[in-house]
Design a protein around this motif. Sequence first.
Motif, PDB file in Angstrom:
ATOM      1  N   GLY A  65       1.237  -1.281  -0.200  1.00  0.00           N
ATOM      2  CA  GLY A  65       0.039   0.262  -0.308  1.00  0.00           C
ATOM      3  C   GLY A  65       1.268   1.360  -0.344  1.00  0.00           C
ATOM      4  O   GLY A  65       1.808   1.112  -0.010  1.00  0.00           O
ATOM      5  N   VAL A 123      -3.516   3.758   2.118  1.00  0.00           N
ATOM      6  CA  VAL A 123      -4.086   3.332   1.279  1.00  0.00           C
ATOM      7  C   VAL A 123      -3.676   1.491   1.363  1.00  0.00           C
ATOM      8  O   VAL A 123      -2.545   1.483   1.153  1.00  0.00           O
ATOM      9  N   GLU A 124      -4.175   1.250   2.052  1.00  0.00           N
ATOM     10  CA  GLU A 124      -3.803  -0.503   2.148  1.00  0.00           C
ATOM     11  C   GLU A 124      -3.621  -0.922   0.802  1.00  0.00           C
ATOM     12  O   GLU A 124      -4.146  -1.021  -0.344  1.00  0.00           O
ATOM     13  N   GLU A 156      -3.018   9.734   4.869  1.00  0.00           N
ATOM     14  CA  GLU A 156      -4.196   7.942   4.555  1.00  0.00           C
ATOM     15  C   GLU A 156      -3.175   7.761   4.471  1.00  0.00           C
ATOM     16  O   GLU A 156      -2.272   7.152   3.273  1.00  0.00           O
ATOM     17  N   THR A 167      -0.910   8.633   1.174  1.00  0.00           N
ATOM     18  CA  THR A 167      -1.846   9.659   0.556  1.00  0.00           C
ATOM     19  C   THR A 167      -2.019  10.215   1.474  1.00  0.00           C
ATOM     20  O   THR A 167      -2.885  10.988   2.339  1.00  0.00           O
TER      21      THR A 167
END
Length: 278
Positions: free
Chosen positions: A81, A97-98, A95, A84
């Motif tokens: 991931g 993101v996986e 954040e 961002t």
Amino acid sequence: MDVDSGRETPLARRGSPRFIADRPHLVDDAEAALRLGKHVLLRGPTGSGKTRLAEALAERLGLEMESVNCSVDLDLEALLGYRTLGIAEGRTVVEYVEGPVVRAMRLGRMLYIDELNVARPEVLPILHGALDHRRRLTNPLTAEVVQAHPNFCVIAAINEGYAGTSPLNEALLNRFVVFDVPYVQGEALAQLIREATALAGAHHVERFVRLSADLVRASEVGELPVEAASIRALLDACDLSTQMPPLRAVRYAVAGKLSDPREQDLVMELASSYFGGA
Ligand SMILES: Nc1ncnc2c1ncn2[C@@H]1O[C@H](COP(=O)(O)OP(=O)(O)OP(=O)(O)O)[C@@H](O)[C@H]1O
Ligand SMILES: [Mg+2]
């Protein structure tokens, strides 16, 4: 024109055919290995049905699939991931993101890693902990330890000897049980042609099965590259042959993919012995 158009649906998009093997225990044994918590490595040439088999195994186990396609550019972000910028309550926040590996581990999905031996070897050791009895990895992007859900399992596919591949690192290979997926032949191939293509006439199906056997034999003795016998290409030729003479279909779908004109000629010579009069 002597065509064998069994069904008049040239624009129809067929769904994926079911996986068909000439060794019936292949699918059962791979399923058993996954149910025992093993990870599975499928080894076979291009177009032998490895991806189709992985999909069939996911269906049998009732698991959703996450996929990673390896390339020389594969990096940790593609696996785990990335970070961002996002907005939360009016403020800019970072954040995470996986990526597919973390998602599959957390949600108990099947992780399909295609062309594992194309990835640069230094990227893959991050997976070692996830693939052995620990079933966990430390995500360097979040510093979190991800513990795999009990259903998490991995199927990887490799295409040995293909340009751009490197031998798999022993420690990684050691974490899999290995199943060979050769090109399906004989009666099983005839069944696949009937189920997966528009070709219906038994006579034509039989001739394509025999042509496939010749292509496999020629590749085994080094007269043709392995991929000349690809079942993917053969099925394409079968489909095309319902709309044009079979020799032209073989030229477009099989011979045309080879770069060496002598190899192309050999394919056409083999095909002529079955379809010369067609
Ligand atoms: N034994 C088989 N059973 C069912 N379908 C097959 C089989 N062999 C080949 N096919 C068909 O041939 C095509 C190619 O199969 P697939 O994409 O699974 O091959 P692959 O081994 O993953 O190839 P690659 O190494 O290029 O990714 C698909 O349409 C697939 O349905
Ligand atoms: Mg594939």
